[in-house]
Design a protein around this motif. Structure first.
Motif, PDB file in Angstrom:
ATOM      1  N   ALA A 213       0.827  -1.210   0.000  1.00  0.00           N
ATOM      2  CA  ALA A 213       0.000   0.000   0.000  1.00  0.00           C
ATOM      3  C   ALA A 213       0.860   1.259   0.000  1.00  0.00           C
ATOM      4  O   ALA A 213       0.374   2.345  -0.335  1.00  0.00           O
ATOM      5  CB  ALA A 213      -0.930   0.005   1.212  1.00  0.00           C
ATOM      6  N   GLU A 214       2.127   1.114   0.372  1.00  0.00           N
ATOM      7  CA  GLU A 214       2.991   2.288   0.522  1.00  0.00           C
ATOM      8  C   GLU A 214       4.228   2.245  -0.363  1.00  0.00           C
ATOM      9  O   GLU A 214       4.874   3.281  -0.563  1.00  0.00           O
ATOM     10  CB  GLU A 214       3.426   2.416   1.992  1.00  0.00           C
ATOM     11  N   GLU A 215       4.598   1.075  -0.869  1.00  0.00           N
ATOM     12  CA  GLU A 215       5.819   0.928  -1.648  1.00  0.00           C
ATOM     13  C   GLU A 215       5.494   0.365  -3.030  1.00  0.00           C
ATOM     14  O   GLU A 215       4.479  -0.301  -3.214  1.00  0.00           O
ATOM     15  CB  GLU A 215       6.798  -0.017  -0.930  1.00  0.00           C
ATOM     16  N   ASN A 216       6.387   0.640  -3.990  1.00  0.00           N
ATOM     17  CA  ASN A 216       6.214   0.092  -5.325  1.00  0.00           C
ATOM     18  C   ASN A 216       6.591  -1.382  -5.295  1.00  0.00           C
ATOM     19  O   ASN A 216       7.756  -1.740  -5.093  1.00  0.00           O
ATOM     20  CB  ASN A 216       7.090   0.842  -6.325  1.00  0.00           C
ATOM     21  N   LEU A 217       5.592  -2.235  -5.474  1.00  0.00           N
ATOM     22  CA  LEU A 217       5.784  -3.669  -5.273  1.00  0.00           C
ATOM     23  C   LEU A 217       6.845  -4.239  -6.208  1.00  0.00           C
ATOM     24  O   LEU A 217       7.781  -4.916  -5.773  1.00  0.00           O
ATOM     25  CB  LEU A 217       4.447  -4.389  -5.468  1.00  0.00           C
ATOM     26  N   THR A 218       6.708  -3.968  -7.489  1.00  0.00           N
ATOM     27  CA  THR A 218       7.644  -4.556  -8.454  1.00  0.00           C
ATOM     28  C   THR A 218       9.065  -4.048  -8.231  1.00  0.00           C
ATOM     29  O   THR A 218      10.028  -4.830  -8.286  1.00  0.00           O
ATOM     30  CB  THR A 218       7.187  -4.255  -9.886  1.00  0.00           C
ATOM     31  N   GLU A 219       9.194  -2.773  -7.960  1.00  0.00           N
ATOM     32  CA  GLU A 219      10.534  -2.219  -7.730  1.00  0.00           C
ATOM     33  C   GLU A 219      11.206  -2.863  -6.523  1.00  0.00           C
ATOM     34  O   GLU A 219      12.406  -3.170  -6.558  1.00  0.00           O
ATOM     35  CB  GLU A 219      10.450  -0.701  -7.547  1.00  0.00           C
ATOM     36  N   LYS A 220      10.448  -3.067  -5.453  1.00  0.00           N
ATOM     37  CA  LYS A 220      11.039  -3.664  -4.249  1.00  0.00           C
ATOM     38  C   LYS A 220      11.420  -5.126  -4.485  1.00  0.00           C
ATOM     39  O   LYS A 220      12.474  -5.585  -4.025  1.00  0.00           O
ATOM     40  CB  LYS A 220      10.067  -3.562  -3.075  1.00  0.00           C
ATOM     41  N   VAL A 221      10.574  -5.867  -5.210  1.00  0.00           N
ATOM     42  CA  VAL A 221      10.921  -7.259  -5.491  1.00  0.00           C
ATOM     43  C   VAL A 221      12.153  -7.324  -6.380  1.00  0.00           C
ATOM     44  O   VAL A 221      13.049  -8.164  -6.176  1.00  0.00           O
ATOM     45  CB  VAL A 221       9.734  -8.014  -6.122  1.00  0.00           C
ATOM     46  N   LEU A 222      12.261  -6.439  -7.370  1.00  0.00           N
ATOM     47  CA  LEU A 222      13.466  -6.370  -8.194  1.00  0.00           C
ATOM     48  C   LEU A 222      14.698  -6.105  -7.337  1.00  0.00           C
ATOM     49  O   LEU A 222      15.758  -6.724  -7.519  1.00  0.00           O
ATOM     50  CB  LEU A 222      13.316  -5.271  -9.252  1.00  0.00           C
ATOM     51  N   GLU A 223      14.553  -5.185  -6.385  1.00  0.00           N
ATOM     52  CA  GLU A 223      15.674  -4.851  -5.486  1.00  0.00           C
ATOM     53  C   GLU A 223      16.090  -6.059  -4.656  1.00  0.00           C
ATOM     54  O   GLU A 223      17.283  -6.373  -4.544  1.00  0.00           O
ATOM     55  CB  GLU A 223      15.256  -3.700  -4.572  1.00  0.00           C
ATOM     56  N   THR A 225      15.683  -9.181  -5.223  1.00  0.00           N
ATOM     57  CA  THR A 225      16.084 -10.362  -5.996  1.00  0.00           C
ATOM     58  C   THR A 225      17.213 -10.058  -6.975  1.00  0.00           C
ATOM     59  O   THR A 225      17.471 -10.843  -7.898  1.00  0.00           O
ATOM     60  CB  THR A 225      14.880 -10.933  -6.773  1.00  0.00           C
ATOM     61  N   ASN A 226      17.854  -8.913  -6.793  1.00  0.00           N
ATOM     62  CA  ASN A 226      18.949  -8.513  -7.685  1.00  0.00           C
ATOM     63  C   ASN A 226      18.508  -8.472  -9.152  1.00  0.00           C
ATOM     64  O   ASN A 226      19.243  -8.899 -10.055  1.00  0.00           O
ATOM     65  CB  ASN A 226      20.156  -9.441  -7.522  1.00  0.00           C
ATOM     66  N   GLY A 227      17.290  -7.976  -9.362  1.00  0.00           N
ATOM     67  CA  GLY A 227      16.805  -7.760 -10.712  1.00  0.00           C
ATOM     68  C   GLY A 227      16.126  -8.953 -11.363  1.00  0.00           C
ATOM     69  O   GLY A 227      15.647  -8.848 -12.500  1.00  0.00           O
ATOM     70  N   ARG A 228      16.047 -10.075 -10.671  1.00  0.00           N
ATOM     71  CA  ARG A 228      15.491 -11.287 -11.287  1.00  0.00           C
ATOM     72  C   ARG A 228      13.975 -11.355 -11.177  1.00  0.00           C
ATOM     73  O   ARG A 228      13.317 -11.923 -12.029  1.00  0.00           O
ATOM     74  CB  ARG A 228      16.110 -12.524 -10.624  1.00  0.00           C
TER      75      ARG A 228
END
Length: 338
Positions: A213-223, A225-228
């Motif tokens: 609700a507060e963070e960009n979900l995809t961006e955080k998962v990319l972060e 997982t080292n972009g994976r």
């Protein structure tokens, strides 16, 4: 005997009821503890269309065997401590014939279609019991059942050591999945919209959490997982937007298991499924996960006591069910001790 009885939606009571007598092929069990599940709260609300009333609730049930046919499949004897497999299957349909009994076309669930086990005594098919270690405490033993649900989602998704698993929904199943992932040597990423639940996940040893609700979900998962992106995504909330977002955070050639049950259809971009070649699998209840769940709890590899909010007596149970319905954020797991 005493029982927790739903006469109809919003009417739950502590009652006296006749003790059941076992029929051919059934065991008689002295119930020692039973968990209050979210599905019991749904039955109380009247929002589960599968529930028939009146009904004794409870499907997370452990107890001591009073009597059992000698020819039962697992060699269980009177006096043994057991947990019941609450998913009654026909044994004749196609899914049953291939061992996927949880997908039985005539599946019946304790406390939903047939009488549950939140009572002093219950009867149950003798071949649908799993033996518990005698030193497993009664107050945590019922949580082997919800743990099987989490494990089934993990198994359906083929989680491997070293992989990232994004778990959407930090309720009991999601947190049990995260704890199991840690036991598997995987890296869980727990996602929710409630900050307190994410803080609790951190206390359980989860390194990565995301407040969607507060963070960009995809961006955080990319972060994380080292972009994976995540090799496996487990959707445990049943919220339609969460189901849709699972596709965004799944890696190319990744997998999704859908454990949550949305109340309506979720439109999905099939072009993304094809482009990423995502495997999507349903994960319904459990099948053959009880032995592993019992072992994980007994060895402490999954410390279910950490998510046990409290235990209550039978007399307290109706009021507690009503309070959970009103104040669900105050509870994770509650077990009834008989």
């Amino acid at each position: 005997m005493r029982a927790i009885y739903l006469e109809e939606p919003w009417k739950v009571a502590y009652i006296d009821k006749e003790k059941p007598e076992p029929k051919e092929g059934q065991a008689l069990i002295k119930v020692r503890a039973a968990g209050i599940c979210g599905s019991d709260i749904g039955a109380y609300r009247g929002t589960n269309p599968l529930v028939s009333y009146p009904r004794i609730i409870g499907h997370e049930v452990v107890g001591e065997v009073i009597s059992i046919p000698e020819d039962n499949a697992k060699g269980i004897k009177a006096g043994d401590h057991v947990i019941v497999d609450p998913y009654l299957f026909c044994g004749e349909c196609y899914p049953c014939s291939i061992g996927r009994t949880n997908c039985c076309t005539d599946l019946k669930v304790l406390g939903v279609h047939v009488e549950g086990g939140m009572s002093d005594y219950m009867v149950h098919p003798a071949d649908m019991l799993w033996k518990l270690p005698e030193d497993m405490p009664w107050d945590i033993a019922p949580m082997a059942e919800p743990l099987t649900i989490a494990l089934h989602g993990i198994h359906r998704g083929g989680l491997k050591k070293g992989e990232h698993v994004a778990i959407i929904g930090a309720g009991p199943i999601g947190l049990l999945a995260a704890m199991s992932a840690l036991a598997y040597g995987a890296e869980p990423i727990v996602i929710d919209v409630v900050a307190e639940r994410l803080s609790f996940a951190k206390e359980l040893g989860v390194k990565y959490t995301i407040n969607s609700a507060e963070e960009n979900l995809t961006e955080k998962v990319l972060e994380y997982t080292n972009g994976r992106l995540a090799e496996l995504v487990m959707e445990c909330s049943g919220a339609n937007p969460a189901v849709r977002s699972a596709l965004d955070i799944t890696a190319n050639a990744g997998r999704i298991t859908l454990t949550g049950w949305p109340k309506k259809d979720t439109p999905l971009p099939t072009d993304m499924i094809t482009r990423k070649e995502i495997d999507i699998r349903g994960a319904r209840t459990s099948a053959n996960e009880f032995e592993e769940a019992i072992e994980l709890i007994h060895t402490g590899k999954v410390d279910v006591r950490k998510i046990l909010t409290k235990t209550v007596t039978m007399e307290e149970t109706p009021a507690v069910i009503a309070d959970i319905e009103q104040n669900s954020g105050n509870y994770m797991k509650v077990n009834v001790i008989l």
